[in-house]
Design a protein around this motif. Structure first.
Motif, PDB file in Angstrom:
ATOM      1  N   SER A 214      -2.041   6.026  -1.490  1.00 42.23           N
ATOM      2  CA  SER A 214      -0.936   5.672  -0.597  1.00 42.23           C
ATOM      3  C   SER A 214       0.235   5.053  -1.343  1.00 42.23           C
ATOM      4  O   SER A 214       1.399   5.343  -1.041  1.00 42.23           O
ATOM      5  N   HIS A 215      -0.048   4.219  -2.346  1.00 41.99           N
ATOM      6  CA  HIS A 215       1.055   3.574  -3.060  1.00 41.99           C
ATOM      7  C   HIS A 215       1.788   4.549  -3.967  1.00 41.99           C
ATOM      8  O   HIS A 215       2.907   4.279  -4.393  1.00 41.99           O
TER       9      HIS A 215
ATOM     10  N   ASN B  60      -5.933   4.814   1.123  1.00 40.38           N
ATOM     11  CA  ASN B  60      -5.007   3.703   1.316  1.00 40.38           C
ATOM     12  C   ASN B  60      -5.371   2.645   0.284  1.00 40.38           C
ATOM     13  O   ASN B  60      -6.399   1.979   0.397  1.00 40.38           O
ATOM     14  N   THR B  61      -4.552   2.514  -0.737  1.00 41.74           N
ATOM     15  CA  THR B  61      -4.835   1.525  -1.775  1.00 41.74           C
ATOM     16  C   THR B  61      -3.523   1.011  -2.341  1.00 41.74           C
ATOM     17  O   THR B  61      -2.465   1.185  -1.733  1.00 41.74           O
ATOM     18  N   ASN B  62      -3.568   0.373  -3.462  1.00 40.49           N
ATOM     19  CA  ASN B  62      -2.378  -0.271  -4.019  1.00 40.49           C
ATOM     20  C   ASN B  62      -2.563  -0.409  -5.525  1.00 40.49           C
ATOM     21  O   ASN B  62      -3.663  -0.218  -6.047  1.00 40.49           O
TER      22      ASN B  62
ATOM     23  N   ARG C  86       0.615   6.273   4.248  1.00 36.71           N
ATOM     24  CA  ARG C  86      -0.745   5.773   4.404  1.00 36.71           C
ATOM     25  C   ARG C  86      -1.377   6.264   5.703  1.00 36.71           C
ATOM     26  O   ARG C  86      -0.675   6.590   6.662  1.00 36.71           O
TER      27      ARG C  86
ATOM     28  N   GLU D 185       0.806  -1.224   0.000  1.00 37.62           N
ATOM     29  CA  GLU D 185       0.000   0.000   0.000  1.00 37.62           C
ATOM     30  C   GLU D 185       0.839   1.274   0.000  1.00 37.62           C
ATOM     31  O   GLU D 185       0.305   2.351  -0.239  1.00 37.62           O
TER      32      GLU D 185
END
Length: 205
Positions: free
Chosen positions: A141-142, A109-111, A147, A50
């Motif tokens: 976030s990534h 907050n992700t990816n 994050r 993340e």
């Protein structure tokens, strides 16, 4: 006077169901997936994904190393994406109207794996070109390497966007993400289950 609104993504303008990913990983043989990742917690592997410290390929490799049985990258990807459901279309329409009054930002907050999925889904299922088109700027976030709920994530957005905390509202569905934003002087809104962003009385802040 409020000039800026920062929105979370999942559970705020997009429907998610963590249980579906728990069940998908259990089907792959993981008996303790909720110890690895949940709405309120992420272990080092998921935090690294993340915050962009590892690539999706590195993530798949490490998950396979922990798996109790042989699994493929595609199985991991599909299990990880199982929590992603659909956009709240009325909320997207509301954002197009609200941005006439406020500077809108996204902090999620992700990816990269989830981003690819929900970005393609938006283009496929709606007439909107991108999630970013709804906002002055979107922070993932990534992409920023930070994050929630860490204070530096909120500080990064304030500084990068050039906005003042006292002129800003932050909307999130996870209560643990709010205190550090409040410490910086940001006004916060906890979006309760069943509530939509268009139900918030923004004039009250």
């Amino acid at each position: 006077m409020i000039k800026n609104i920062i929105y979370d993504f999942g559970g705020v303008i997009y429907n998610i169901d963590f249980k579906k990913t728990f069940e998908a990983f259990e089907a792959l043989g993981f008996s303790n997936f909720d110890d690895m990742f949940s709405q309120h917690h992420a272990n080092v592997l998921f935090q690294n994904l993340e915050t962009g410290k590892i690539t999706p390929q590195e993530f798949y490799k490490q998950v396979k190393n922990q798996a109790p049985q042989p699994i493929t990258d595609e199985q991991i990807r599909d299990a990880w994406n199982a929590l992603l459901l659909n956009y709240r279309l009325s909320s997207l329409q509301f954002l197009t109207e609200l941005k006439e009054q406020y500077n809108l930002y996204l902090l999620s907050n992700t990816n990269a794996i989830h981003y690819d999925y929900f970005s393609a889904q938006l283009r496929k299922e709606t007439s909107y070109p991108s999630l970013e088109s709804f906002f002055t700027k979107a922070y993932y976030s990534h992409g920023i390497g930070l994050r929630k709920p860490n204070t530096d994530a909120y500080e990064f957005v304030l500084n990068d966007a050039g906005i003042k905390a006292e002129e800003t509202i932050f909307v999130d569905d996870t209560i643990g993400n709010l205190p550090n934003a409040e410490k910086l002087g940001i006004k916060t809104v906890l979006l309760q289950p069943g509530m939509l962003i268009e139900n918030i009385d923004y004039d009250n802040y």
